[in-house]
Write a protein that holds these residues in place. Structure first.
Motif, PDB file in Angstrom:
ATOM      1  N   GLY A  59       0.799  -1.207   0.000  1.00 30.88           N
ATOM      2  CA  GLY A  59       0.000   0.000   0.000  1.00 30.88           C
ATOM      3  C   GLY A  59       0.838   1.265   0.000  1.00 30.88           C
ATOM      4  N   LEU A  60       0.135   2.367   0.012  1.00 27.66           N
ATOM      5  CA  LEU A  60       0.714   3.700   0.031  1.00 27.66           C
ATOM      6  C   LEU A  60       0.184   4.425   1.255  1.00 27.66           C
ATOM      7  CD1 LEU A  60       2.205   5.991  -1.795  1.00 27.66           C
ATOM      8  CD2 LEU A  60      -0.124   6.622  -2.430  1.00 27.66           C
ATOM      9  N   THR A  61       1.042   5.136   1.960  1.00 26.86           N
ATOM     10  CA  THR A  61       0.616   5.946   3.102  1.00 26.86           C
ATOM     11  C   THR A  61       1.029   7.392   2.845  1.00 26.86           C
ATOM     12  OG1 THR A  61       2.698   5.619   4.306  1.00 26.86           O
ATOM     13  CG2 THR A  61       0.913   4.016   4.702  1.00 26.86           C
ATOM     14  N   PRO A  62       0.424   8.339   3.579  1.00 27.13           N
ATOM     15  CA  PRO A  62       0.880   9.724   3.438  1.00 27.13           C
ATOM     16  C   PRO A  62       2.374   9.867   3.702  1.00 27.13           C
ATOM     17  CG  PRO A  62      -1.223   9.664   4.588  1.00 27.13           C
ATOM     18  CD  PRO A  62      -0.787   8.241   4.432  1.00 27.13           C
ATOM     19  N   ALA A  63       2.908   9.083   4.638  1.00 28.66           N
ATOM     20  CA  ALA A  63       4.336   9.165   4.951  1.00 28.66           C
ATOM     21  C   ALA A  63       5.189   8.668   3.793  1.00 28.66           C
ATOM     22  CB  ALA A  63       4.646   8.379   6.219  1.00 28.66           C
ATOM     23  N   SER A  64       4.826   7.523   3.203  1.00 30.36           N
ATOM     24  CA  SER A  64       5.636   6.993   2.099  1.00 30.36           C
ATOM     25  C   SER A  64       5.506   7.867   0.859  1.00 30.36           C
ATOM     26  CB  SER A  64       5.254   5.543   1.794  1.00 30.36           C
ATOM     27  OG  SER A  64       3.954   5.435   1.251  1.00 30.36           O
ATOM     28  N   ALA A  65       4.310   8.422   0.619  1.00 30.52           N
ATOM     29  CA  ALA A  65       4.141   9.330  -0.519  1.00 30.52           C
ATOM     30  C   ALA A  65       4.977  10.593  -0.325  1.00 30.52           C
ATOM     31  CB  ALA A  65       2.664   9.690  -0.684  1.00 30.52           C
ATOM     32  N   GLY A  66       4.934  11.152   0.879  1.00 33.60           N
ATOM     33  CA  GLY A  66       5.727  12.339   1.162  1.00 33.60           C
ATOM     34  C   GLY A  66       7.207  12.088   0.998  1.00 33.60           C
ATOM     35  N   TYR A  67       7.663  10.907   1.401  1.00 25.27           N
ATOM     36  CA  TYR A  67       9.077  10.554   1.265  1.00 25.27           C
ATOM     37  C   TYR A  67       9.483  10.523  -0.212  1.00 25.27           C
ATOM     38  CZ  TYR A  67      13.475   8.306   2.618  1.00 25.27           C
ATOM     39  OH  TYR A  67      14.808   8.025   2.834  1.00 25.27           O
ATOM     40  N   ARG A  85      -4.316   0.728   2.238  1.00 26.46           N
ATOM     41  CA  ARG A  85      -4.177   1.481   3.492  1.00 26.46           C
ATOM     42  C   ARG A  85      -5.223   2.586   3.542  1.00 26.46           C
ATOM     43  NH1 ARG A  85       1.161  -0.243   4.978  1.00 26.46           N
ATOM     44  NH2 ARG A  85       0.927   0.887   6.936  1.00 26.46           N
ATOM     45  N   ARG A  86      -6.134   2.483   4.479  1.00 27.58           N
ATOM     46  CA  ARG A  86      -7.236   3.436   4.558  1.00 27.58           C
ATOM     47  C   ARG A  86      -6.746   4.859   4.825  1.00 27.58           C
ATOM     48  NH1 ARG A  86     -12.597   3.278   4.655  1.00 27.58           N
ATOM     49  NH2 ARG A  86     -12.569   1.006   4.482  1.00 27.58           N
ATOM     50  N   SER A  88      -4.642   6.416   3.419  1.00 28.65           N
ATOM     51  CA  SER A  88      -4.258   7.088   2.176  1.00 28.65           C
ATOM     52  C   SER A  88      -5.457   7.635   1.409  1.00 28.65           C
ATOM     53  CB  SER A  88      -3.484   6.126   1.269  1.00 28.65           C
ATOM     54  OG  SER A  88      -4.337   5.115   0.758  1.00 28.65           O
ATOM     55  N   TYR A  89      -6.665   7.289   1.804  1.00 28.10           N
ATOM     56  CA  TYR A  89      -7.834   7.668   1.010  1.00 28.10           C
ATOM     57  C   TYR A  89      -7.911   9.179   0.797  1.00 28.10           C
ATOM     58  CZ  TYR A  89      -9.787   2.921   1.334  1.00 28.10           C
ATOM     59  OH  TYR A  89     -10.001   1.575   1.227  1.00 28.10           O
ATOM     60  N   ALA A  90      -7.711   9.935   1.864  1.00 29.17           N
ATOM     61  CA  ALA A  90      -7.771  11.391   1.754  1.00 29.17           C
ATOM     62  C   ALA A  90      -6.652  11.925   0.863  1.00 29.17           C
ATOM     63  CB  ALA A  90      -7.702  12.026   3.136  1.00 29.17           C
ATOM     64  N   LEU A  91      -5.523  11.227   0.860  1.00 29.42           N
ATOM     65  CA  LEU A  91      -4.383  11.660   0.053  1.00 29.42           C
ATOM     66  C   LEU A  91      -4.747  11.677  -1.424  1.00 29.42           C
ATOM     67  CD1 LEU A  91      -1.296  12.353   0.147  1.00 29.42           C
ATOM     68  CD2 LEU A  91      -0.883   9.908  -0.209  1.00 29.42           C
ATOM     69  N   TYR A  92      -5.478  10.671  -1.877  1.00 29.77           N
ATOM     70  CA  TYR A  92      -5.883  10.611  -3.283  1.00 29.77           C
ATOM     71  C   TYR A  92      -6.787  11.780  -3.653  1.00 29.77           C
ATOM     72  CZ  TYR A  92      -3.993   5.875  -3.580  1.00 29.77           C
ATOM     73  OH  TYR A  92      -3.156   4.793  -3.582  1.00 29.77           O
ATOM     74  N   GLU A 106     -15.950   5.399 -10.983  1.00 28.91           N
ATOM     75  CA  GLU A 106     -16.032   6.834 -10.742  1.00 28.91           C
ATOM     76  C   GLU A 106     -17.169   7.125  -9.762  1.00 28.91           C
ATOM     77  OE1 GLU A 106     -14.077   9.244 -11.668  1.00 28.91           O
ATOM     78  OE2 GLU A 106     -12.767   8.038 -12.950  1.00 28.91           O
ATOM     79  N   GLY A 107     -16.960   8.117  -8.924  1.00 30.15           N
ATOM     80  CA  GLY A 107     -18.001   8.543  -8.003  1.00 30.15           C
ATOM     81  C   GLY A 107     -17.954   7.867  -6.657  1.00 30.15           C
ATOM     82  N   THR A 108     -17.456   6.629  -6.601  1.00 34.80           N
ATOM     83  CA  THR A 108     -17.381   5.902  -5.335  1.00 34.80           C
ATOM     84  C   THR A 108     -15.945   5.657  -4.885  1.00 34.80           C
ATOM     85  OG1 THR A 108     -17.490   3.772  -6.496  1.00 34.80           O
ATOM     86  CG2 THR A 108     -19.572   4.740  -5.774  1.00 34.80           C
ATOM     87  N   THR A 109     -14.988   5.880  -5.787  1.00 36.86           N
ATOM     88  CA  THR A 109     -13.582   5.638  -5.476  1.00 36.86           C
ATOM     89  C   THR A 109     -12.865   6.962  -5.272  1.00 36.86           C
ATOM     90  OG1 THR A 109     -13.677   3.718  -6.960  1.00 36.86           O
ATOM     91  CG2 THR A 109     -11.508   4.456  -6.253  1.00 36.86           C
ATOM     92  N   PRO A 110     -12.100   7.090  -4.191  1.00 37.53           N
ATOM     93  CA  PRO A 110     -11.372   8.339  -3.977  1.00 37.53           C
ATOM     94  C   PRO A 110     -10.360   8.611  -5.087  1.00 37.53           C
ATOM     95  CG  PRO A 110     -11.368   6.984  -1.987  1.00 37.53           C
ATOM     96  CD  PRO A 110     -11.888   6.130  -3.095  1.00 37.53           C
ATOM     97  N   GLY A 111     -10.138   9.892  -5.336  1.00 36.46           N
ATOM     98  CA  GLY A 111      -9.036  10.294  -6.193  1.00 36.46           C
ATOM     99  C   GLY A 111      -9.349  10.338  -7.670  1.00 36.46           C
ATOM    100  N   ARG A 112      -8.261  10.349  -8.448  1.00 36.60           N
ATOM    101  CA  ARG A 112      -8.342  10.528  -9.899  1.00 36.60           C
ATOM    102  C   ARG A 112      -7.344   9.602 -10.581  1.00 36.60           C
ATOM    103  NH1 ARG A 112      -6.045  14.032  -7.059  1.00 36.60           N
ATOM    104  NH2 ARG A 112      -7.930  15.263  -6.773  1.00 36.60           N
ATOM    105  N   GLY A 113      -7.592   9.352 -11.860  1.00 40.92           N
ATOM    106  CA  GLY A 113      -6.734   8.442 -12.612  1.00 40.92           C
ATOM    107  C   GLY A 113      -5.805   9.111 -13.589  1.00 40.92           C
ATOM    108  N   SER A 114      -5.835  10.434 -13.655  1.00 47.51           N
ATOM    109  CA  SER A 114      -4.909  11.154 -14.527  1.00 47.51           C
ATOM    110  C   SER A 114      -4.652  12.527 -13.941  1.00 47.51           C
ATOM    111  CB  SER A 114      -5.464  11.272 -15.954  1.00 47.51           C
ATOM    112  OG  SER A 114      -6.599  12.110 -15.987  1.00 47.51           O
ATOM    113  N   CYS A 115      -3.554  13.124 -14.364  1.00 46.62           N
ATOM    114  CA  CYS A 115      -3.226  14.468 -13.894  1.00 46.62           C
ATOM    115  C   CYS A 115      -2.474  15.210 -14.980  1.00 46.62           C
ATOM    116  CB  CYS A 115      -2.399  14.427 -12.599  1.00 46.62           C
ATOM    117  SG  CYS A 115      -0.730  13.769 -12.803  1.00 46.62           S
TER     118      CYS A 115
END
Length: 270
Positions: A59-67, A85-86, A88-92, A106-115
């Motif tokens: 999984g991904l956590t805010p700490a590992s993403a920040g690193y 990892r729950r 991380s949901y807000a991170l997405y 779409e609509g039920t899953t946090p985050g986005r698939g492109s940027c």
């Protein structure tokens, strides 16, 4: 068909480095040790890394993403462990450069698939897709790609991380998007393939970028544990291996005028 090759001297290109699945804190630490010098050596403009295994225990956590971001990564892509990892949901939702596969519901899953990454002189679109062969039954990644690529006012340069199990599905997607995206690299298997190429219509391609983590391991896990699991067929807790590491990656050199790849270089940094 043109083969993968490093760019020639004097060519004007945008250099995009795509890093294979970063495994645990040991992989994150090794990336931080090696990435800055590699960026300088190869004149890298943009770094994309798959971070779905960057937290110890998957999984991904805010700490590992920040690193990873603080180590020089610009965009983090994920895959089937995206929501392991729950925390991380807000991170997405909050971070525009942390992606989950676009073919999650779409609509039920946090985050986005492109940027869209604005580099000043150029913009780059990064798309994250996930395969459905031997993995979760998500929306069709081919139709999802069509939908995203039909959106108006897209930049000329587009890079795709296709997180998939089957090599046939990955190669099919490569040919399907050939000439429609700048580059496509696969992730998920943690084993780097040796088929870097420029497809007939100009898309740079590699079936799997590989893994960033311990060399003396099975996909980053202690080898004795995976052997025990496969031999005895009983549940077992997987722990990450230690020791010397490597960073598997691929460098795509993209022509900013055409948005197509003019050089591919597969790298294994030890």
């Amino acid at each position: 068909m043109p083969s993968g090759r490093p760019p020639e001297k004097g060519e004007t290109a945008m250099n995009i480095l795509c890093i294979g699945d970063v495994v645990g804190s040991i992989g994150c630490q090794f990336l931080r040790q090696r990435l800055p010098s590699l960026k300088k050596l190869k004149s890298v403009d943009l770094v994309i890394a798959n971070g779905e295994n960057s937290a110890d225990g998957n999984g991904l956590t805010p700490a590992s993403a920040g690193y990873l971001f603080h180590s020089g990564v610009d965009v983090i892509t994920t895959g089937n462990h995206a929501f392991r990892r729950r925390e991380s949901y807000a991170l997405y939702e909050e971070h525009p450069y942390v992606l989950r596969p676009a073919n999650f519901p779409e609509g039920t899953t946090p985050g986005r698939g492109s940027c869209l990454v604005d580099l000043g002189r150029l913009q780059v679109q990064v798309i994250n897709l996930m395969g459905t062969v031997y993995l979760e039954s998500l929306d069709c990644p081919f139709r999802t790609a069509d939908r995203i690529l039909a959106e108006p006012d897209r930049p000329k340069i587009t890079v795709v991380d296709f997180h998939a199990e089957a090599t046939g599905e990955k190669r099919s997607m490569g040919f399907y998007l050939d000439g429609r995206v700048s580059s496509l690299f696969g992730t998920h298997t943690h084993v780097q393939t040796a088929d870097e190429t420029i497809l007939p219509r100009g898309t740079g391609y590699l079936t799997d970028a590989g893994m960033t983590g311990p060399i003396d391991s099975v996909l980053g896990v202690k080898k004795e544990l995976t052997i025990e699991k496969m031999k005895n067929k009983l549940p077992i807790r997987f722990d990450l291996a230690g020791g010397p590491c490597k960073m598997d990656c691929v460098l795509f050199s993209v022509d900013p005028k055409t948005g197509l790849t003019q050089g591919v270089e597969r790298l294994e940094i030890i």
